[in-house]
Design a protein around this motif. Sequence first.
Motif, PDB file in Angstrom:
ATOM      1  N   LEU A  47       0.829  -1.204   0.000  1.00 12.28           N
ATOM      2  CA  LEU A  47       0.000   0.000   0.000  1.00 12.28           C
ATOM      3  C   LEU A  47       0.868   1.260   0.000  1.00 12.28           C
ATOM      4  N   VAL A  48       1.967   1.227   0.766  1.00 13.30           N
ATOM      5  CA  VAL A  48       2.904   2.360   0.755  1.00 13.30           C
ATOM      6  C   VAL A  48       3.494   2.523  -0.640  1.00 13.30           C
ATOM      7  N   ALA A  49       3.894   1.409  -1.258  1.00 11.47           N
ATOM      8  CA  ALA A  49       4.468   1.475  -2.612  1.00 11.47           C
ATOM      9  C   ALA A  49       3.459   2.055  -3.602  1.00 11.47           C
ATOM     10  N   ILE A  50       2.205   1.640  -3.492  1.00 11.36           N
ATOM     11  CA  ILE A  50       1.168   2.179  -4.384  1.00 11.36           C
ATOM     12  C   ILE A  50       0.994   3.678  -4.149  1.00 11.36           C
ATOM     13  N   SER A  51       1.031   4.102  -2.890  1.00  2.41           N
ATOM     14  CA  SER A  51       0.880   5.542  -2.604  1.00  2.41           C
ATOM     15  C   SER A  51       2.058   6.337  -3.152  1.00  2.41           C
ATOM     16  N   VAL A  52       3.248   5.724  -3.167  1.00  2.54           N
ATOM     17  CA  VAL A  52       4.431   6.397  -3.733  1.00  2.54           C
ATOM     18  C   VAL A  52       4.313   6.468  -5.251  1.00  2.54           C
ATOM     19  N   VAL A  53       3.955   5.356  -5.877  1.00  3.40           N
ATOM     20  CA  VAL A  53       3.868   5.291  -7.345  1.00  3.40           C
ATOM     21  C   VAL A  53       2.800   6.232  -7.881  1.00  3.40           C
ATOM     22  N   THR A  54       1.670   6.322  -7.183  1.00  3.09           N
ATOM     23  CA  THR A  54       0.575   7.180  -7.655  1.00  3.09           C
ATOM     24  C   THR A  54       0.784   8.647  -7.295  1.00  3.09           C
ATOM     25  N   GLY A  55       1.752   8.938  -6.444  1.00  2.73           N
ATOM     26  CA  GLY A  55       2.011  10.313  -6.028  1.00  2.73           C
ATOM     27  C   GLY A  55       1.180  10.755  -4.840  1.00  2.73           C
ATOM     28  N   LEU A  56       0.344   9.861  -4.325  1.00  6.63           N
ATOM     29  CA  LEU A  56      -0.506  10.202  -3.191  1.00  6.63           C
ATOM     30  C   LEU A  56       0.320  10.575  -1.961  1.00  6.63           C
ATOM     31  N   SER A  57       1.351   9.793  -1.671  1.00  9.39           N
ATOM     32  CA  SER A  57       2.163  10.102  -0.484  1.00  9.39           C
ATOM     33  C   SER A  57       2.870  11.439  -0.635  1.00  9.39           C
ATOM     34  N   ALA A  59       1.843  14.024  -2.399  1.00  7.18           N
ATOM     35  CA  ALA A  59       0.853  15.099  -2.280  1.00  7.18           C
ATOM     36  C   ALA A  59       0.460  15.332  -0.824  1.00  7.18           C
ATOM     37  N   VAL A  60       0.264  14.247  -0.092  1.00  7.96           N
ATOM     38  CA  VAL A  60      -0.128  14.373   1.312  1.00  7.96           C
ATOM     39  C   VAL A  60       1.016  14.928   2.153  1.00  7.96           C
ATOM     40  N   LEU A  61       2.220  14.409   1.930  1.00  3.07           N
ATOM     41  CA  LEU A  61       3.371  14.813   2.744  1.00  3.07           C
ATOM     42  C   LEU A  61       3.926  16.179   2.357  1.00  3.07           C
ATOM     43  N   PHE A  63       2.412  18.859   2.747  1.00  9.12           N
ATOM     44  CA  PHE A  63       1.980  19.764   3.809  1.00  9.12           C
ATOM     45  C   PHE A  63       2.814  19.478   5.057  1.00  9.12           C
ATOM     46  N   PRO A  64       3.598  20.446   5.523  1.00 10.07           N
ATOM     47  CA  PRO A  64       4.480  20.192   6.675  1.00 10.07           C
ATOM     48  C   PRO A  64       3.749  19.678   7.912  1.00 10.07           C
ATOM     49  N   TRP A  65       2.557  20.185   8.190  1.00 10.41           N
ATOM     50  CA  TRP A  65       1.858  19.736   9.395  1.00 10.41           C
ATOM     51  C   TRP A  65       1.443  18.270   9.286  1.00 10.41           C
ATOM     52  N   VAL A  66       1.112  17.814   8.074  1.00 10.78           N
ATOM     53  CA  VAL A  66       0.758  16.406   7.887  1.00 10.78           C
ATOM     54  C   VAL A  66       1.997  15.541   8.090  1.00 10.78           C
ATOM     55  N   PHE A  67       3.108  15.972   7.482  1.00  9.67           N
ATOM     56  CA  PHE A  67       4.362  15.239   7.653  1.00  9.67           C
ATOM     57  C   PHE A  67       4.727  15.142   9.133  1.00  9.67           C
ATOM     58  N   ASN A  68       4.661  16.271   9.846  1.00  2.00           N
ATOM     59  CA  ASN A  68       5.021  16.281  11.264  1.00  2.00           C
ATOM     60  C   ASN A  68       4.099  15.382  12.087  1.00  2.00           C
ATOM     61  N   ALA A  69       2.810  15.415  11.787  1.00  2.00           N
ATOM     62  CA  ALA A  69       1.852  14.583  12.524  1.00  2.00           C
ATOM     63  C   ALA A  69       2.109  13.095  12.273  1.00  2.00           C
ATOM     64  N   LEU A  70       2.341  12.731  11.010  1.00  2.00           N
ATOM     65  CA  LEU A  70       2.614  11.329  10.692  1.00  2.00           C
ATOM     66  C   LEU A  70       3.946  10.877  11.278  1.00  2.00           C
ATOM     67  N   PHE A  71       4.937  11.764  11.263  1.00  2.00           N
ATOM     68  CA  PHE A  71       6.232  11.414  11.835  1.00  2.00           C
ATOM     69  C   PHE A  71       6.099  11.188  13.340  1.00  2.00           C
ATOM     70  N   ALA A  72       5.383  12.070  14.017  1.00  2.00           N
ATOM     71  CA  ALA A  72       5.166  11.909  15.460  1.00  2.00           C
ATOM     72  C   ALA A  72       4.395  10.621  15.744  1.00  2.00           C
ATOM     73  N   PRO A 114       8.662   5.273   8.534  1.00  2.00           N
ATOM     74  CA  PRO A 114       9.319   6.215   7.617  1.00  2.00           C
ATOM     75  C   PRO A 114      10.245   5.528   6.610  1.00  2.00           C
ATOM     76  N   LYS A 115      10.883   4.414   7.025  1.00  2.00           N
ATOM     77  CA  LYS A 115      11.787   3.717   6.107  1.00  2.00           C
ATOM     78  C   LYS A 115      11.028   3.159   4.904  1.00  2.00           C
ATOM     79  N   ALA A 116       9.783   2.734   5.102  1.00  2.00           N
ATOM     80  CA  ALA A 116       8.990   2.181   3.994  1.00  2.00           C
ATOM     81  C   ALA A 116       8.810   3.216   2.887  1.00  2.00           C
ATOM     82  N   TYR A 117       8.564   4.466   3.262  1.00  2.00           N
ATOM     83  CA  TYR A 117       8.383   5.528   2.260  1.00  2.00           C
ATOM     84  C   TYR A 117       9.696   5.875   1.570  1.00  2.00           C
TER      85      TYR A 117
END
Length: 196
Positions: A47-57, A59-61, A63-72, A114-117
């Motif tokens: 699912l992570v690979a699909i989100s990377v290939v489609t550009g979804l990850s 687009a979502v990441l 936004f700095p606040w989304v990245f920070n929230a997911l990282f936390a 994070p390593k998966a992405y």
Amino acid sequence: MLVFTSAIFLLLITPGPGVLSIAGVGAAFGQRAGIRYFLGLLTGTNLVAISVVTGLSGAVLAFPWVFNALFAASICYLTYLAYRIATAGNRIAVVEAKSRPGYWSGILFQALNPKAYVVNTTLFTGFAFMPEAREWEILTKFVIINAIWIPIHILWLWAGSSVRRLDLSEKAHRRINYLMAAAMLSVVALAANSFL
């Protein structure tokens, strides 16, 4: 394609959150729980690979606040999983099924890993070997990645569950759980350090 395959092997065999967690789950909770967790990791990584290939990850990441929230969230979840492994205790203490990470835990783990992405972004955006047929290249990459990912993770699960099957004292078993949890926390520390 040989360079791509070598890169996959080197990126996946090195101890990261996924392989450490599956070895820890195998050591703390046994092979049956480990297989369910493995299937969740496998689903999650694809699912992570699909989100990377489609550009979804991306687009979502963006936004700095989304990245920070997911990282936390990923740091908190990895720490929580390390805690669960460390506190699994001896073989008698892990009888409760509700305390075992399962299929959905594996999916969640990969979604927050994070390593998966990083690995999927590296593998799918680099190492072009079919520039004239991009769709076939992506499909081929999925097949090659899974053909390497699956046996590596099964090997780590086997290693963890093999430790569990050894006739070790309760004290030794607890020490192994602590060691696996400490290895997981070291990954958390490295991830947090790279972020700061």
